[in-house]
Design a protein around this motif. Structure first.
Motif, PDB file in Angstrom:
ATOM      1  N   ALA A  14      29.239  51.232  50.234  1.00  0.00           N
ATOM      2  CA  ALA A  14      30.421  50.446  49.843  1.00  0.00           C
ATOM      3  C   ALA A  14      30.131  49.613  48.595  1.00  0.00           C
ATOM      4  N   ALA A  15      28.989  48.962  48.575  1.00  0.00           N
ATOM      5  CA  ALA A  15      28.656  48.115  47.421  1.00  0.00           C
ATOM      6  C   ALA A  15      28.448  48.968  46.169  1.00  0.00           C
TER       7      ALA A  15
ATOM      8  N   ALA B 186      29.769  51.900  45.548  1.00  0.00           N
ATOM      9  CA  ALA B 186      31.073  52.412  45.099  1.00  0.00           C
ATOM     10  C   ALA B 186      31.799  51.372  44.252  1.00  0.00           C
ATOM     11  N   ALA B 187      31.701  50.111  44.626  1.00  0.00           N
ATOM     12  CA  ALA B 187      32.331  49.041  43.828  1.00  0.00           C
ATOM     13  C   ALA B 187      31.653  48.921  42.469  1.00  0.00           C
ATOM     14  N   VAL B 188      30.325  48.950  42.470  1.00  0.00           N
ATOM     15  CA  VAL B 188      29.587  48.854  41.203  1.00  0.00           C
ATOM     16  C   VAL B 188      29.913  50.052  40.304  1.00  0.00           C
TER      17      VAL B 188
ATOM     18  N   GLU C 238      32.600  51.526  39.935  1.00  0.00           N
ATOM     19  CA  GLU C 238      33.892  51.351  39.262  1.00  0.00           C
ATOM     20  C   GLU C 238      33.713  50.713  37.879  1.00  0.00           C
ATOM     21  N   LEU C 239      32.554  50.100  37.659  1.00  0.00           N
ATOM     22  CA  LEU C 239      32.267  49.506  36.345  1.00  0.00           C
ATOM     23  C   LEU C 239      31.611  50.514  35.393  1.00  0.00           C
ATOM     24  N   ALA C 240      31.394  51.749  35.861  1.00  0.00           N
ATOM     25  CA  ALA C 240      30.728  52.768  35.039  1.00  0.00           C
ATOM     26  C   ALA C 240      29.461  52.205  34.398  1.00  0.00           C
TER      27      ALA C 240
ATOM     28  N   ASP D  79      22.946  49.701  35.883  1.00  0.00           N
ATOM     29  CA  ASP D  79      22.416  48.644  35.015  1.00  0.00           C
ATOM     30  C   ASP D  79      21.497  47.738  35.828  1.00  0.00           C
TER      31      ASP D  79
ATOM     32  N   ALA E 210      21.189  44.557  36.309  1.00  0.00           N
ATOM     33  CA  ALA E 210      21.752  43.475  37.135  1.00  0.00           C
ATOM     34  C   ALA E 210      22.337  44.053  38.423  1.00  0.00           C
TER      35      ALA E 210
ATOM     36  N   SER F 129      29.756  49.574  29.954  1.00  0.00           N
ATOM     37  CA  SER F 129      30.758  50.542  29.515  1.00  0.00           C
ATOM     38  C   SER F 129      31.912  49.788  28.853  1.00  0.00           C
TER      39      SER F 129
ATOM     40  N   GLN G  10      35.306  49.240  29.141  1.00  0.00           N
ATOM     41  CA  GLN G  10      36.511  49.337  29.977  1.00  0.00           C
ATOM     42  C   GLN G  10      37.597  48.351  29.602  1.00  0.00           C
TER      43      GLN G  10
ATOM     44  N   HIS H 206      36.400  49.251  48.935  1.00  0.00           N
ATOM     45  CA  HIS H 206      35.496  50.315  49.371  1.00  0.00           C
ATOM     46  C   HIS H 206      34.911  50.042  50.748  1.00  0.00           C
TER      47      HIS H 206
ATOM     48  N   PHE I 138      33.682  47.088  52.161  1.00  0.00           N
ATOM     49  CA  PHE I 138      32.687  46.036  52.408  1.00  0.00           C
ATOM     50  C   PHE I 138      33.305  44.995  53.340  1.00  0.00           C
TER      51      PHE I 138
END
Lengths: 458, 458
Positions: A62-63, A65-67, A69-71, A86, A88, B73, B75, B232, B234
């Motif tokens: 889940a975490a 998948a959220a990250v 989303e930032l590509a 990345d 961080a 990225s 965005q 997602h 969490f």
């Protein structure tokens, strides 16, 4: 606008933000005893196994998948996985993973889990900048020192207020470790600590949910970013930790500055670190240990158990008093479930805290027979366990210090078995063996490549 | 391990995490009066100008340099700049920028700056997912409502403890706005608010440093990520806000639940938003207004001023009592400097708070002649200003409500002038005009493209 009220303030605090920054920058590499060095290596290796084990857990999915989303760019490895993100986000995700099974290390004086925030940040940054194993161990020892000394200064008041101390002070440890790795100046390091000071993460209310392990991850991420910001000239209060409106006075009534200042650079909190033999909150360990001992000594069968009576400190029930946990995650906060599995299976690893196990009929039946009595004359580190059998016998054990405590540490073989048990299902037995060897000898590695190859999926 | 102590706890709090989530999800689009809608548009436009103005400030350069180390990225847009970064970092950086000049909006009941966390997150996410102007305004109104109601529930105790309330409660507003934009379910939105609850950012100790504007940026970022994590799957505590160990009881002794529950969806906090005519903390505005009025009414010259005496509420000196600010940033927290520039220049815009201005001989000379007297009989929103001249005269004004307050709002022309003054030096006069028109009519835009083209450098 409303009127403001008067708040107590200590205007005479020593300049601990500056003192800690000087310590972080100037303490020599490997400037501690062999015993401290050995505990640092054990801390790193134990953390690594704990972070690999949950790599495919729904919390990480889940975490991540959220990250995603930032590509994110592919700067740093996710332990036990193929993806890179990345640095961080890698600090965040490895930090979450390392605490997902509640199986990581514990600084018993504060119930801080030291490695999560610090090692997660150091490894992610270190991979990106090409740090050596020696530098990672140095950053770990120094980051944990800053982290746990701040914890000592505010525990227990800060924790009693409801803060999850691992996340709410951990960003100072990760900021210190990253400042050290980045070779920031003392002035920059002071700013890194000060920027981090604005970012305490974590409420005890979240225990039993995915947000509990989020806390050390967020602390790792915040400290790493604070160090990067300081490197580029971002400013913050020079007294962000100790000022009357600084972090420590804001989030704790207890502020014992001597816990930060005395013998700084001479005594080492990482030497007090412990490793869990059971995959749940440390306060349950004496009770489980007692159940496992009684099971082994008396060959107890589930069918012959009439009642289990544990006498424990009130904190045990406050933290882990869930009577009827419905999920594996919730069951980690149930001393009742934990005693049941200890008696039934003789262990309490991650497998004993799954959604499946928590709903097994024999577990439910035995759990209902566990009775807890609060007795604050019993230390939090101890437990008194009595099992009454259906034929009228009773057997008893008093556990002063549980296995895994400072007084009864896990052996090297036990620590390795814990590492392999967690990591082999994720990365395979051969890589698990290799990752164990490389992490136990991290200080000797010229870079982190071989370790990360062993600790990730290919 | 130490013993824990007893902490007061309210076990009967209403389920505000769930109530707010239902409100966020179910309140109809544009479900408020024309007056509320108008304030929402003004809030957005004022925020946009405030975020464009500092785009090249060293605070943004430093924070952006740190973010760029992550190789983000492209965005989402950075206001007033050419670069794009990932949407979470855009929320962070635009949030920092919008508060860098301390020129953004203020909810006077709580001293919250509402738009920073909420609009920064909504715009970054909205750009990435292709939201309409209508959706952004809806998210802004609803996010500000959640944010300020939480603020009302804990102010002033929470603020008095030393928390920078804009950052320490703002992540709830940004989480609400992003949950709305992402069309999360009520259950997911409840989780988004609950994940955000673990992440209060901000200490008042940081006032006068770059970390003050970092707070709303960090809150924007945290709320956006919390919404993505909730999307997602969490998880967090269902009662993360109101439980005995939930955020509000942990970080405030005052927890007035009725401020959250009463007339939710019927009264609107954004209608109470105000916009600053002066580029500094709101508590100084009555004093500056008084100085400007006396200057204009009596044609005062610097050379004839012997002494300036202001009588103000104690909070004014607590927040802005810096006697000898050395930098432009510090001078925003000096009522003494602010009165001096008001008398000398008849205004107190960003130019009056630069490193250059703060060290001008005539400013230093007049600043030394400003004397502040604490009088808690005077409201925080008022000031009593007397100027004594070298020839023995004295002139006096009592400012009950400063220009920019709810009672004396800035006119449309003043608001536009403020927008253009800030943004034209960054994006040029033509784009500034266009950005103003598009942001003032944001709800009518089918997407954000034209607005973002006008509001960034090409």
């Amino acid at each position: 606008m409303a009127l403001n009220t008067t708040v107590k303030a200590d205007h005479d605090a020593p300049p601990i933000t500056a003192m800690l920054a000087n310590f972080v920058v100037n303490h020599p590499s490997r400037g501690w005893s062999d015993q401290v060095e050995e505990q640092a290596q054990r801390t790193f290796a134990n953390w690594l196994g704990c972070a690999i084990g949950p790599a495919t857990h729904e919390t990480i999915e889940a975490a991540l998948a959220a990250v995603q989303e930032l590509a994110p760019s592919a700067q740093a490895s996710l332990l036990g996985r193929k993806e890179k993100v990345d640095m961080a986000s890698a600090a965040l995700l490895n930090g979450i993973s390392s605490h997902t099974f509640d199986f990581d290390d514990t600084h018993l004086k504060t119930i801080i889990h030291p490695a999560g925030p610090v090692a997660s940040a150091a490894l992610a940054l270190g991979e990106h900048i090409g740090a050596s194993g020696r530098e990672i161990i140095d950053a770990l020892v120094i980051g944990v020192e800053v982290f746990c000394r701040i914890g000592n200064a505010v525990y227990p008041d800060h924790y009693d207020r409801g803060w999850h101390i691992t996340g709410s002070t951990g960003m100072l440890g990760s900021a210190a470790a990253c400042a050290r790795l980045l070779k920031l100046s003392a002035a920059q390091t002071q700013m890194a600590l000060a920027i981090a000071a604005s970012q305490p993460t974590g409420l005890r209310e979240q225990f039993g949910t995915m947000t509990k392990p989020f806390h050390p991850g967020a602390a790792a991420r915040a400290g790493l970013m604070a160090a990067l910001m300081a490197r580029h000239g971002f400013t913050a209060s020079h007294r962000a930790l100790e000022a009357p409106r600084g972090l420590l006075q804001v989030f704790s009534d207890k502020t014992d500055w001597s816990e930060v200042t005395e013998r700084l650079g001479q005594s080492w909190e990482i030497a007090l670190n412990t490793y869990k033999p059971f995959a749940c909150g440390i306060v349950i360990h004496p009770s489980i240990d007692g159940c496992v001992q009684l099971r082994e000594q008396h060959a107890l069968q589930a069918g012959e158990i009439d009642k289990v009576v544990i006498k424990v400190h009130s904190l045990v029930l406050e933290l882990t008093g869930k009577k009827t946990p419905r999920t594996g995650l919730e069951s980690k906060f149930s001393v009742f479930h934990s005693c049941a599995v200890g008696l039934l299976f003789g262990k309490a690893g991650e497998h004993e805290y799954t959604d499946h196990t928590v709903n097994l009929p024999e577990v439910l039946a035995l759990r209902a027979r566990v009775e807890a009595i609060v007795d604050d004359a019993i230390d939090e580190a101890s437990a008194d366990v009595t099992v009454h059998t259906t034929d009228g016998r009773s057997v008893h054990v008093f556990v002063e210090h549980a296995i895994g405590s400072l007084e009864r540490p896990m052996s090297e073989a036990q620590l390795k078995a814990k590492f392999v048990d967690q990591s082999a299902p994720i990365i395979g037995a051969a890589q698990a063996e290799q990752a164990w060897l490389l992490s136990r000898a991290l200080a000797a590695q010229k870079d982190l490549k071989a370790l990360l190859e062993a600790a990730t999926r290919n």
